[in-house]
Scaffold this motif. Sequence first.
Motif, PDB file in Angstrom:
ATOM      1  N   UNK A  93       1.214  -1.093   0.246  1.00 19.95           N
ATOM      2  CA  UNK A  93      -0.030   0.301   0.397  1.00 19.95           C
ATOM      3  C   UNK A  93       0.713   1.211   0.251  1.00 19.95           C
ATOM      4  N   UNK A  94       0.077   2.397  -0.029  1.00 21.36           N
ATOM      5  CA  UNK A  94       0.875   3.640  -0.449  1.00 21.36           C
ATOM      6  C   UNK A  94       0.035   4.823  -0.273  1.00 21.36           C
ATOM      7  N   UNK A  95       0.589   5.715   0.497  1.00 20.31           N
ATOM      8  CA  UNK A  95      -0.179   7.267   0.678  1.00 20.31           C
ATOM      9  C   UNK A  95       0.387   7.752  -0.238  1.00 20.31           C
ATOM     10  N   UNK A  96      -0.018   8.385  -1.224  1.00 18.77           N
ATOM     11  CA  UNK A  96       0.221   9.776  -1.795  1.00 18.77           C
ATOM     12  C   UNK A  96      -0.187  10.930  -2.463  1.00 18.77           C
ATOM     13  N   UNK A 115      -4.075   0.227   7.377  1.00 21.73           N
ATOM     14  CA  UNK A 115      -5.539   1.022   7.880  1.00 21.73           C
ATOM     15  C   UNK A 115      -5.634   2.744   8.113  1.00 21.73           C
ATOM     16  N   UNK A 116      -6.006   3.002   7.277  1.00 23.92           N
ATOM     17  CA  UNK A 116      -6.348   4.395   6.835  1.00 23.92           C
ATOM     18  C   UNK A 116      -6.413   5.810   7.883  1.00 23.92           C
ATOM     19  N   UNK A 139      -8.877   5.005   0.036  1.00 23.36           N
ATOM     20  CA  UNK A 139      -9.180   4.610  -0.911  1.00 23.36           C
ATOM     21  C   UNK A 139      -7.647   4.003  -2.285  1.00 23.36           C
ATOM     22  N   UNK A 140      -7.391   5.233  -3.056  1.00 20.82           N
ATOM     23  CA  UNK A 140      -6.749   4.878  -3.695  1.00 20.82           C
ATOM     24  C   UNK A 140      -4.923   3.949  -2.890  1.00 20.82           C
ATOM     25  N   UNK A 141      -4.587   4.270  -1.632  1.00 14.57           N
ATOM     26  CA  UNK A 141      -3.805   3.581  -0.994  1.00 14.57           C
ATOM     27  C   UNK A 141      -3.497   2.435  -0.897  1.00 14.57           C
ATOM     28  N   UNK A 142      -4.955   1.555  -1.256  1.00 12.20           N
ATOM     29  CA  UNK A 142      -4.753   0.031  -0.952  1.00 12.20           C
ATOM     30  C   UNK A 142      -4.767  -0.214  -0.303  1.00 12.20           C
ATOM     31  N   UNK A 143      -5.140   0.983   1.511  1.00 11.40           N
ATOM     32  CA  UNK A 143      -5.431   0.026   2.955  1.00 11.40           C
ATOM     33  C   UNK A 143      -6.854   0.275   3.120  1.00 11.40           C
ATOM     34  N   UNK A 144      -7.143  -0.052   4.513  1.00  9.92           N
ATOM     35  CA  UNK A 144      -9.069   0.042   4.859  1.00  9.92           C
ATOM     36  C   UNK A 144      -8.895   1.568   5.407  1.00  9.92           C
ATOM     37  N   UNK A 265      -8.115   8.220 -10.985  1.00 10.56           N
ATOM     38  CA  UNK A 265      -9.744   8.628 -11.416  1.00 10.56           C
ATOM     39  C   UNK A 265     -10.661   7.213 -10.339  1.00 10.56           C
ATOM     40  N   UNK A 266     -10.397   5.921 -10.502  1.00 11.91           N
ATOM     41  CA  UNK A 266     -10.658   4.977  -9.783  1.00 11.91           C
ATOM     42  C   UNK A 266     -11.167   5.299  -8.234  1.00 11.91           C
ATOM     43  N   UNK A 267     -10.416   5.332  -7.877  1.00 11.73           N
ATOM     44  CA  UNK A 267     -11.000   6.070  -6.280  1.00 11.73           C
ATOM     45  C   UNK A 267     -12.016   6.936  -6.116  1.00 11.73           C
ATOM     46  N   UNK A 268     -11.653   8.241  -6.785  1.00  9.38           N
ATOM     47  CA  UNK A 268     -12.852   9.295  -6.770  1.00  9.38           C
ATOM     48  C   UNK A 268     -14.165   8.258  -7.263  1.00  9.38           C
ATOM     49  N   UNK A 269     -14.086   7.453  -8.380  1.00  8.11           N
ATOM     50  CA  UNK A 269     -15.149   6.159  -8.879  1.00  8.11           C
ATOM     51  C   UNK A 269     -16.394   5.469  -7.470  1.00  8.11           C
ATOM     52  N   UNK A 270     -14.846   5.281  -6.593  1.00 12.68           N
ATOM     53  CA  UNK A 270     -14.734   3.901  -5.593  1.00 12.68           C
ATOM     54  C   UNK A 270     -16.067   4.800  -4.344  1.00 12.68           C
TER      55      UNK A 270
END
Length: 360
Positions: A93-96, A115-116, A139-144, A265-270
Amino acid sequence: MEKLNNLGLNKDVLEQYESEFKEYVLGRIADQNKGLYHVWTENNAVLSEPKGSLTYHATSGVDLPTIGDWVIIDRDSNETGNAIIHSVLPRHSLIKRKVAGFESNEQLIASNVDVVFICMALNNDFNLRRLERYIVVAYDSGARPVILLTKNDLCDDLDAKLADIETIAYGIDILVTSGLENAGVDEITNYLKPNKTGVFIGSSGVGKSTLINRLLGETVQVTKVLRNDDKGKHTTTNKTLFELPDGGLIMDTPGMRELGLLDVSESVSQSFSDIEALALRCKFSDCNHNTEPGCMIKKAIEDGDLSEERYNNYLKLQKEAEYMESKVNKRIEIERNKKNKRIAQFTKQNDNPKKTKGRR
């Protein structure tokens, strides 16, 4: 590797280390400040710096180390100087975020997080539109993502705020805490079992450092009293990883005054799945949601099931993400061309002496 297991070591990282880097030292970055990193190994905390070639060949910030990374270093102590970081192992996971200003470069916040915790104070800091932006990044990070509401002791309308959040945070857990009264702090530890890592992100002064101190049972992060506007004064200036007394790890990060999006964009949709689900029910598949008959988004707004503010923010974040995606792709292409040019020049310089040897 009992110590590293407690720091979140997983099977994939261990297998890659043992198959490719056994002659080196494996560790996890626990602190980052001005280009230097404290790396926790099985035996020590080692001050380290990136290898020159690691920095030279980086095409973006994503290629560089950040807090939470599992890295390969060349020594297990600082007796002979700073350790050298030779490699950053793949992240789960990566938060940026986008750096402040007009540039499209990435700023890394934390990696290998499970977990974020999106921290937002229940006072003047409370802002649904900003919360939506944080949810996209999480969501974009891949973490919960978990929403962590702080300073409950300063809130007179908790039920109303919770109802507002539930209209935008579908399927996301919500915790309510008060760092000064210790209320709700124990619930955080339920997400931070041994071998799991969490991170606090949020605006300056929302109480992240106070919560860190409560979780650790001692004062390790300096906090300051509230200002006249009910906001705490920001004190955290660097990113730090802490081990919790009962297992698990938590990261503290500096407060963010600006949270620019990248190609998400995908995380905005999610994050706005309710709006995208409505769009699929429109009468026309190419509905622009303006004046077309049978538009389900317009109907939801008219019926009060969808706030116009949330829809407008969805459009804003979607447009921002699409714009940044094009800029990031263009920048990566430019950096790749520069890198290929440097390699070609280096190769030419090394080939020329052989070709010109013996000429008169």
